[in-house]
Design an enzyme around this catalytic site. Structure first.
Site, PDB file in Angstrom:
ATOM      1  CE  LYS A   1      -0.674  -5.294  -4.494  1.00 49.22           C
ATOM      2  NZ  LYS A   1      -1.162  -4.948  -3.139  1.00 49.22           N
TER       3      LYS A   1
ATOM      4  CG  ASP B   1      -1.002  -7.641  -0.790  1.00 47.60           C
ATOM      5  OD1 ASP B   1      -1.887  -8.112  -0.040  1.00 47.60           O
ATOM      6  OD2 ASP B   1      -0.844  -6.422  -0.960  1.00 47.60           O
TER       7      ASP B   1
ATOM      8  CD  GLU C   1       1.027  -6.652   2.270  1.00 49.81           C
ATOM      9  OE1 GLU C   1       0.554  -5.505   2.380  1.00 49.81           O
ATOM     10  OE2 GLU C   1       2.019  -6.915   1.557  1.00 49.81           O
TER      11      GLU C   1
ATOM     12  CG  ASP D   1      -1.869  -3.685   3.988  1.00 49.38           C
ATOM     13  OD1 ASP D   1      -1.954  -2.618   4.628  1.00 49.38           O
ATOM     14  OD2 ASP D   1      -1.753  -3.706   2.752  1.00 49.38           O
TER      15      ASP D   1
ATOM     16  CE  LYS E   1      -0.011  -0.670   2.259  1.00 47.91           C
ATOM     17  NZ  LYS E   1      -1.057  -1.263   1.382  1.00 47.91           N
TER      18      LYS E   1
END
Length: 342
Positions: free
Chosen positions: A161, A189, A217, A242, A266
């Protein structure tokens, strides 16, 4: 086979350690569990977790949608008309994708229980999965420590992250790459944390240093599709959408517009298993590979995501470590018999 009842319960589950991204810090999840019952006693279970900064859903809104328009759309209806039920759920209210995902999972579970098969059997496949492990945004020292621990635990793909501080992000990845073995693959991400030109500048530095980065991402804001495209066109590292992707309609538009290289599905964003399978098939037809991911959710809804991933051949990346962050499983008594572990 009539659906006769729908019940909702919420359970708070603490995390072992805080989950930190460029968007939020999480210490616990509110796991909203929905159970439906057929007239013959067969049940189905689903769950959702609110994520204000991504879906806009709260615990209260999920509960209200489930007990209001969603319940009205399915109670008294036959589960034999399964596809019609799924359509009714999607049409009964706008947005509320997390609540729709929870009931979609419960409907799939009840339908498969009625047929005496597992969800992967119904969906048509069961390949093996291996999740990555997420490293939260933190100090360089803490991220190095978490990286070493994940590697020691056997994870060979790490999702790092970043996105809260561009200069520090470069230093973080430099430090992490200095402590990982050569067989470790990184996925970054940014959770919408960079601006387009900033993202290109950062990613090009990583490329010049030949870091083992598989893809990046959501580098820019969710609604900045042109920014996504700018980044994609100016770097060689694959770019994944995403937060920009919620529905099958979004998937088609992103792919046809050549905005991204990859997409992340998701269930909490798209509204459940049926829509996830549709997105994966649209992407497959267009030659775009998918990842399956999750919010910070419990094993009930992440198991459903894993079952989708196991079944669909175009889902080739797996980010399903969320339950490993929780200090316990849900205490719902029906969980263990409702889901076959993938």
């Amino acid at each position: 086979m009539i659906i006769k009842d729908l019940q909702v319960a919420t359970e708070i589950i603490a995390l072992k350690t805080p989950f930190i991204t460029a968007l939020r810090t999480v210490h616990q999840i509110e796991n909203v569990i929905v159970t439906i019952q057929l007239e013959n006693g067969i049940t189905g279970i689903g769950a959702a977790a609110p994520t204000y900064v991504i879906t806009g859903d709260s615990r209260e809104s999920i509960e209200a949608a489930l007990l209001g328009p969603i319940k009205q759309s399915i109670i008294g209806k036959s589960i034999v008309n399964f596809n019609e039920l799924l359509q009714n759920v999607q049409k009964c209210c706008i947005n509320n994708t997390s609540a729709k995902a929870a009931i979609d999972i419960a409907l799939h579970n009840a339908y498969c229980n009625m047929l005496g098969i597992s969800i992967p059997q119904y969906l048509g496949g069961q390949k093996s999965l291996q999740t990555c492990m997420t490293i939260s945004v933190d100090t360089i020292q803490n991220m190095e420590k978490a990286t070493k621990q994940a590697v020691a635990e056997g994870y060979t793909t790490l999702k790092i992250k970043v996105g809260d501080n561009p200069l520090l992000d470069i230093q973080r990845i430099e430090a992490i790459t200095s402590v990982i073995p050569k067989n470790i693959v990184l996925r970054l991400d940014a959770n919408q944390g960079w601006k387009p030109k900033e993202a290109v500048h950062i990613i090009k530095q990583f490329e010049q240093k030949n870091y083992p980065i598989e893809f990046i991402e959501q580098p820019v804001r969710a609604n900045d599709w042109e920014g996504l495209k700018y980044v994609k066109e100016h770097v060689t590292t694959p770019i994944m959408a995403d937060e920009s992707l919620f529905s099958a309609h979004d998937a088609l538009a992103l792919i046809e517009g050549d905005y991204v290289d990859l997409i992340n599905i998701k269930l909490m964003k798209c509204g459940g298993i049926a829509e996830a399978m549709k997105i994966a098939s649209i992407a497959e037809a267009k030659g775009i590979v998918c990842m399956i991911g999750s919010m910070m959710e419990s094993c009930i809804s992440v198991a459903a995501a894993a079952q989708v991933a196991a079944a669909h051949p175009n889902i080739k990346y797996f980010d399903l470590d969320a339950p490993l962050w929780l200090d316990r499983k849900p205490t719902h008594l029906q969980y263990d018999r409702c889901f076959v572990q993938v």
